[in-house]
Design a protein around this motif. Structure first.
Motif, PDB file in Angstrom:
ATOM      1  N   ILE A  42      27.189  48.549  -0.039  1.00  0.00           N
ATOM      2  CA  ILE A  42      26.689  49.929  -0.042  1.00  0.00           C
ATOM      3  C   ILE A  42      27.846  50.893   0.195  1.00  0.00           C
ATOM      4  CG2 ILE A  42      25.201  51.548   1.198  1.00  0.00           C
ATOM      5  CD1 ILE A  42      23.356  49.210   1.840  1.00  0.00           C
ATOM      6  N   ALA A  43      28.691  50.559   1.175  1.00  0.00           N
ATOM      7  CA  ALA A  43      29.792  51.454   1.507  1.00  0.00           C
ATOM      8  C   ALA A  43      30.757  51.601   0.330  1.00  0.00           C
ATOM      9  CB  ALA A  43      30.532  50.935   2.738  1.00  0.00           C
ATOM     10  N   LEU A  73      27.107  56.055   2.443  1.00  0.00           N
ATOM     11  CA  LEU A  73      28.423  55.532   2.825  1.00  0.00           C
ATOM     12  C   LEU A  73      28.427  55.214   4.319  1.00  0.00           C
ATOM     13  CD1 LEU A  73      31.381  54.946   2.213  1.00  0.00           C
ATOM     14  CD2 LEU A  73      31.877  57.352   2.573  1.00  0.00           C
ATOM     15  N   GLY A  92      26.141  52.261   5.147  1.00  0.00           N
ATOM     16  CA  GLY A  92      26.777  50.965   4.901  1.00  0.00           C
ATOM     17  C   GLY A  92      27.771  50.632   5.992  1.00  0.00           C
ATOM     18  N   ILE A 143      26.349  43.133   2.645  1.00  0.00           N
ATOM     19  CA  ILE A 143      25.485  44.138   2.013  1.00  0.00           C
ATOM     20  C   ILE A 143      25.944  45.532   2.422  1.00  0.00           C
ATOM     21  CG2 ILE A 143      23.138  45.042   1.911  1.00  0.00           C
ATOM     22  CD1 ILE A 143      22.119  42.195   2.149  1.00  0.00           C
ATOM     23  N   GLY A 144      26.274  45.676   3.704  1.00  0.00           N
ATOM     24  CA  GLY A 144      26.767  46.964   4.178  1.00  0.00           C
ATOM     25  C   GLY A 144      28.030  47.374   3.445  1.00  0.00           C
ATOM     26  N   MET A 145      28.929  46.424   3.265  1.00  0.00           N
ATOM     27  CA  MET A 145      30.168  46.708   2.554  1.00  0.00           C
ATOM     28  C   MET A 145      29.874  47.088   1.104  1.00  0.00           C
ATOM     29  SD  MET A 145      33.048  46.933   3.655  1.00  0.00           S
ATOM     30  CE  MET A 145      33.707  46.981   5.292  1.00  0.00           C
ATOM     31  N   MET A 175      26.076  49.650   9.157  1.00  0.00           N
ATOM     32  CA  MET A 175      25.576  48.275   9.102  1.00  0.00           C
ATOM     33  C   MET A 175      26.666  47.301   9.513  1.00  0.00           C
ATOM     34  SD  MET A 175      23.325  48.150   5.657  1.00  0.00           S
ATOM     35  CE  MET A 175      23.283  46.425   5.302  1.00  0.00           C
ATOM     36  N   ILE A 201      24.719  40.438   6.134  1.00  0.00           N
ATOM     37  CA  ILE A 201      24.390  41.847   6.333  1.00  0.00           C
ATOM     38  C   ILE A 201      25.647  42.701   6.240  1.00  0.00           C
ATOM     39  CG2 ILE A 201      23.436  43.508   7.976  1.00  0.00           C
ATOM     40  CD1 ILE A 201      21.370  41.693   6.737  1.00  0.00           C
ATOM     41  N   THR A 202      26.751  42.243   6.820  1.00  0.00           N
ATOM     42  CA  THR A 202      27.961  43.067   6.685  1.00  0.00           C
ATOM     43  C   THR A 202      28.376  43.122   5.220  1.00  0.00           C
ATOM     44  OG1 THR A 202      29.335  41.165   7.220  1.00  0.00           O
ATOM     45  CG2 THR A 202      28.935  42.722   8.976  1.00  0.00           C
TER      46      THR A 202
END
Ligand SMILES: Nc1ncnc2c1ncn2[C@@H]1O[C@H](COP(=O)(O)OP(=O)(O)O)[C@@H](O)[C@H]1O
Ligand SMILES: [Mg+2]
Lengths: 365, 531, 300
Positions: free
Chosen positions: C113-114, B488, B491, C109-111, B494, C106-107
């Motif tokens: 994952i988050a 978490l 992500g 992908i980050g989102m 990132m 990338i953000t």
């Protein structure tokens, strides 16, 4: 064509046609460029000049026709058959772009080194030997830097050699693009509107550079700036709506009434008269173009290849509606001899100035 | 719930007023976002039916925290940030004025003293302050050490900046030795030091270096050639399974299989690249993603060969160049040959140096290639493909070489990975891995080896460090597993890093040749490619 | 033949769900040219919202008519996911608009994952099964069609019709298409670009939420990690159909659905995804812009 003219012609374009769907960007165009000369290709916007370049340099595959390049060593290439990247590599044709295409994140020097890719690739043993530090890569590399420096000096850019290309002012970018093309070691250099957007000083510098290049390389030049064209070119080919309307020395072209009508401008009122004379209903004509037909350049009246629309939705052979502006040369013809062809609406773009030496477009800032 | 803040009102309202309003909005949005998922929790009861548990307290806490965060950010954070010069200092992390205020000598001394004291009394702590606080103090100690190190780095920043590569390599080479020495002194026994070094060398050192190597490999494809590859993990998988299968079935040595794994990965790179490289932009991205998934699905389903999801185990260890082994039962076990005590740390330390060597090889080859015609052609391709073709560059083969070279390094890393784990399964090669590697490349700054290494350290090291937060259990209760929050936070990190530095840590580009002086090219000129 | 028709129906069901998700990808791609990687997880969030609402309804009332329950689940899920997507766009994508192309990727992908880990942390990592909501199965000529499947196809068809109307017949749709063509020019002509983009994200999220609810109803189970696979499939569908084209997204979704069900039925269920991905690769080799995509003209 006589055997003699074959010999000193570096580039021969024969019956070249390029269609985009129903839009005929080039129709049965033939001309030649002589070795050691500057051949200018002129014509109003949308005449198909860039498309001719794209066909010569392999970015487009022509619908019909033949493009022959005769190398100095007697070799000859059919350019329409060569893959895109082999045209600069083997046939030694280099080009620049109307919208400058530099490697903007790389330095000037790097831009010129990339242009020497094929030579360096060989010298580095296709990377493998060079990676291991064997062979003559080091020397070849030093030589390539020398060549780059040579052209940077010619283009008056050597002071900025280590700056990113994207950082250069517009005029310098134009010169850099030419220098980069020259670094491929071309026999024929195709320049697409090199003087567009240059100020008078930059324009003069460009002329000097071109005259310098001319001593070693033949040039095919697209240019709107008539002062440049008249000053430096040896031979002029005039295009309008994809067909050739005139071909000859700068002097003969500038006095050709068809050219004056088409490119250098007819008075608005005159156009108006023509329009009323011939009526203004939409002209729909069957497109039937082939290199075998007896249409000689300049006499053909069926090449209605106006800009139909931005997106092309016409299949080949379809009927095409000519929109925007119809051929002005044709208007001239129509006026002169009440030809059986009917231009449509009047040109949307304002016709250029009246004097033969004026620039039709806001070429200068 | 559309919120539109008119800018005229902003200029009139004072920051605090505005912050108050913004905080209310943020609270409302947070309430909306979290009410169903934090306020309620789906649980299974004894008869395996889903029931709802209510957590309104937690919801309120989260919403209030969001509001406070937003309030302080708008009221104080934002004005403060705009007052700071955004200019980058050598650390590349904090604005100079802020950094010099943050790193100060008295604080440095306090940190050192604190760390030393806490280390000295480490064993006595639980007795003195209780278990709960002791965990917290250990965390504090770690923070103090990190702060002290950061101070040192900040103080010597100019020197470090000037010699970054040399210092970085030296630090990486010395790292296991330092860890062992420090821990040996601390435990007052070499064996203890070796044992204690396992975590530092393996979880941090090797783990980070694998990602560094992978990201450097992918950097060739994405950072240099500008081809967006979302399936890089496929090549990693090919390398890993190549070593796992050939090594365990035919007993071939790692040193033979390492090039084989690289070659196989490169071969697959070409196989994939050939048909798809004329695709542009996002089409290429989805096909590479699909390729990565295909490889994983084949690994799962081709059970005769790959043993399916169960994976391949019993993968032989790497030998010390065939001279010594790391199996304590072997006659030429390193301990026996060198006549030293048995420890699993030798293997880890050896693996550390192996991956370091492989990563440095990647970096060396990349740097070398950049100065050669292929490397320049890669970058030119990223800048403008059409111009490349007009200069006689065969873009297809150029793209293929980039793909194959990147894939080859992925294959090397894969072979190393399976040798290190002794076990591989398709689980290790999911899309998430590709995404993480790509994120590291972009966060680091496309094309910059140093930036990428820093990004890998921050992102991978940071998430690994979350494993160390077990002491939080004593605060939040036994159910609290900080590890769960790892991804978490990963992500979110990132997102935050990208928002903060859209061009990555190192946005500038080092030119590959120069006439008079080498000047870095600002990131605003470089392009990111369309392929 | 019966078997074939049966598979066709299964494929249609599956394809409808993919198509609904794919529209979100394709619209966002069309308007701001980014792959919204978090979209699959938005779909999963939608399914979870529906799940929670389902449980709330179950605990508050003794019995609720199925249609009403589904409707409520769908609406709440749509609202919630819209809020999520709206927030994400505002926080993670808008500041990066017009910067470096890979940054929003990338953000995203980050989102992604988050989001999935957020659900894992708050709702737990286990599968969440619910009792079947709809269980009628009709048997026509030996072909069994479940009511669930009928609902899915009908809801999808209705939504697509509504959607088609929105995009092609309203000023909102016109603004969207204008932004797609040229954002700067649209802004100069008075289109509120930010708002249009926000609405695009909201619309995509709403459709994904419907897909999530239908997915939950159809399979009766959801887990935090379930966003990825349908997300990737839907993205594949969008690309297959020609990214940026709405009918393309639906067509692509249906194709992926058919390929999957046919492959599982006639070849092997293990390799159904491999088949879908391979066909994507093959189609793209011959039609580099997808089936209905506008071919990219390389203007030199
Ligand atoms: N790739 C293409 N697809 C469709 N039409 C094109 C393409 N390239 C050029 N054209 C059309 O061909 C005509 C000639 O264009 P161009 O050669 O660029 O003119 P010029 O360079 O003389 O101004 C224009 O009507 C243009 O729209
Ligand atoms: Mg042109």
């Amino acid at each position: 064509m006589s055997a003699n003219s074959m010999k000193d012609a570096i580039l021969q374009v024969e019956h070249l046609s390029m269609k985009f769907g129903g839009l005929v960007a080039i129709g049965d165009l033939s001309f030649q460029a002589k070795r050691g000369e500057i051949t200018a290709l002129i014509g109003p916007n949308g005449a198909g000049k860039t498309t001719v370049f794209n066909c010569i340099t392999g970015f487009y595959k022509p619908s019909e026709g033949m493009i022959t390049l005769n190398g100095a060593d007697g070799s000859s290439f059919l350019l329409e058959r060569l893959p895109n990247h082999e045209i600069p590599a083997r046939a030694k044709v280099a080009r620049t772009f109307q919208n400058i295409r530099l490697f903007s994140g790389m330095t000037l020097l790097e831009n010129l080194l990339v242009a020497q890719h094929n030579k360096l690739m060989k010298a580095s043993g296709y990377t493998i030997l060079g990676l291991l530090g064997i062979g003559g890569y080091r020397r070849a590399s030093a030589e390539s830097v020398e060549l780059a420096k040579h052209w940077l000096e010619k283009a008056d850019l050597v002071d900025r050699a280590d700056d990113p290309a994207g950082d250069l002012p517009y005029g310098a970018q134009r010169r850099l693009e030419i220098a980069r093309a020259m670094c491929t070691g071309p026999e024929l250099l195709c320049l697409d509107e090199p003087a567009a957007g240059l100020n008078p000083k930059e324009s003069a510098a460009l002329n000097t550079l071109l005259m310098d290049i001319k001593s070693s390389t033949s040039i095919l030049l697209i240019e709107h700036d008539m002062s440049v064209v008249m000053q430096i070119s040896d031979h002029v080919v005039v295009l309008e709506y994809g067909r050739k309307i005139s071909d000859g020395s700068p002097q003969s072209v500038r006095t050709d009434p068809r050219v004056i009508a088409a490119y250098l401008g007819v008075d608005d009122e005159e156009v108006e008269t023509v329009l009323t004379e011939v009526g203004d209903e939409d002209v729909i004509e069957q497109l039937d173009i082939g290199p075998d037909t007896a249409h000689g350049p300049g006499t053909s009246s069926s090449y209605l290849a106006g800009p139909v629309s931005d997106t092309i939705g016409h299949s080949e052979g379809e009927r095409v509606t000519v929109s925007k502006g119809a051929s002005k040369a044709a208007q001239f013809d129509a006026k002169a001899s009440v030809a059986p062809r009917k231009p449509t609406e009047r040109a949307t773009a304002k016709p250029p100035g009246k004097s033969p030496t004026s620039k039709p477009r806001g070429g200068r800032k | 719930m559309a919120v539109s803040v008119s800018s005229e009102r902003d200029t009139v309202a004072s920051p605090v007023q505005r912050a108050f309003r913004e905080a209310l909005y943020a609270g409302a949005i947070a309430l909306g976002l979290f009410i169903l998922f934090i306020g309620l929790k789906t649980d299974q009861n004894i008869s395996n039916q889903l029931i709802l548990a209510q957590r309104w307290g937690l919801l309120i806490t989260v919403v209030v925290l969001t509001m406070l965060g937003r309030f302080f950010y708008i009221a104080y954070g934002q004005p403060f940030m705009t007052n700071q010069k955004i200019a980058d200092v050598a650390t590349g992390l904090l604005p100079a004025s802020l950094a010099s205020r943050f790193f100060q000598l008295p604080a440095f001394i306090v940190a050192i003293v604190l760390a030393v004291v806490l280390f000295a009394f480490n064993s006595a702590l639980p007795g003195l302050v209780g278990d709960k606080l002791a965990g917290g103090l250990q965390f504090l100690r770690a923070l103090a050490v990190i702060y002290a190190l950061a101070c040192v780095i900040f103080y010597f920043r100019a020197f470090i900046h000037a010699n970054f590569t040399k210092l970085g390599i030296a630090a990486l080479v010395l790292y296991p030795i330092l860890v062992v020495v420090v821990l040996s002194i601390y435990a007052w026994s070499i064996m203890g030091g070796l044992q204690g070094s396992l975590k530092w060398v393996d979880n941090y050192g090797i783990q980070i270096l694998i990602y560094v190597m992978l990201a450097w490999g992918l950097n060739i494809v994405v950072g240099l050639a500008g081809l967006l590859d979302l399936g890089y993990v496929a090549f990693y998988a090919v390398g890993a399974y190549a070593y796992a299968l050939l090594g365990s079935h035919y007993g071939l040595s790692f040193w033979i299989l390492l090039p084989v794994a690289g070659a196989m990965a490169a071969f697959w790179g070409v196989m994939l690249g050939f048909p798809v490289l004329r695709l542009r932009g996002d089409y290429l991205a989805i096909v590479t993603l699909a390729f990565g998934e295909i490889i994983r699905l084949v690994l799962i389903n081709w059970r005769d060969v790959t043993n399916g999801s169960a994976g391949v185990s019993g993968i032989p260890k790497v030998t010390f160049f065939g001279l010594m082994t790391f199996n304590s039962t072997d006659p030429n076990y390193i301990g026996k040959v060198l006549d030293i005590a048995q420890s699993s740390a030798y293997y880890k330390i050896f693996l550390y140096y192996l991956i370091l060597a492989l990563a440095l090889l990647t970096a060396f080859v990349t740097t070398r290639l950049r100065r050669m015609p292929v490397g320049r052609a890669w970058e030119a391709l990223r800048e403008d493909e059409i111009a490349c073709r007009s200069l006689g560059i065969n873009t297809t083969t150029t793209k293929l070489t980039a793909f194959a070279t990147g894939a080859m390094f992925g294959g090397f890393a894969g072979a190393f990975f399976s040798a290190r784990q002794g076990f591989v399964s398709p689980e290790s090669f999911v899309f998430l891995e590709s995404a993480i590697i790509l994120a590291i490349v972009v966060l680091g700054g496309m094309g910059s080896l140093v930036g990428i290494a820093v990004a890998a350290m921050v992102m991978i090291g940071g998430t690994e460090a979350l494993r160390e937060l077990d002491f939080l259990k004593s605060f939040f209760g036994k159910d609290f597993t900080p590890e769960l929050y790892r991804m978490l936070l990963f992500g979110m990190a990132m997102v935050i890093v990208m928002l903060w530095k859209p061009r990555g840590f190192v946005g500038s580009r080092e030119p590959t040749a120069f006439l008079r002086e080498r000047k870095a090219v600002s990131g605003s000129f470089t392009k990111e490619g369309h392929g | 033949m019966q078997y074939f028709v049966q598979q066709l129906i299964n494929g249609l069901t599956l394809g409808s769900i993919y198509g609904l998700i794919a529209i979100g990808y394709t619209m966002v791609y069309g308007i701001i040219g980014m792959i919204n990687f978090a979209h699959g997880d938005i779909f999963m969030v939608g399914a979870f919202a529906a799940l929670v609402v389902f449980l709330i309804l179950g605990s508050l009332f003794y019995s609720v008519p199925v249609v009403l329950a589904l409707l409520i689940m769908m609406i709440v899920a749509m609202l919630l996911t819209s809020l999520y997507n709206w927030t994400i766009e505002k926080v993670a994508y808008r500041p990066l608009r017009g910067s470096f192309r890979l940054a929003p990727l990338i953000t995203a992908i980050g989102m992604s994952i988050a989001l999935s880990n957020f659900i894992q942390v708050t709702q737990g990592p286990r599968n969440k099964p619910i009792p079947p909501m709809v269980s009628q199965v009709y048997n026509i000529n030996g072909i069994s069609v479940s009511l669930k499947q009928i609902i899915i196809v009908i809801v999808t068809a209705l939504l697509l019709a509504l959607f088609w109307y929105l995009v092609n017949r309203t000023s909102l749709g016109r603004a969207q298409r204008a932004c797609e063509q040229d954002r700067k020019m649209a802004a100069l002509l008075g289109v509120d670009v930010d708002r249009t983009i926000s609405i695009t994200f909201i619309m995509g999220a709403a459709l994904a939420a419907v897909a999530g609810t239908l997915f939950l109803m159809y399979y009766g189970v959801i887990a935090f990690s379930d966003g990825f696979v349908p997300g990737v499939k839907a993205f594949t569908a969008a690309v297959l159909g020609g990214i940026g084209s709405l009918p393309g997204a639906v067509l692509g979704g249906l194709m992926i659905g058919f390929i999957e069900s046919m492959w599982s039925a006639y070849f092997s269920i293990d390799y159904k995804d491999v088949a879908a991905f391979s066909i994507l690769a093959i189609v793209l080799i011959f039609l580099p812009s997808g089936i209905l995509g506008r071919p990219e003209v390389e203007k030199v």
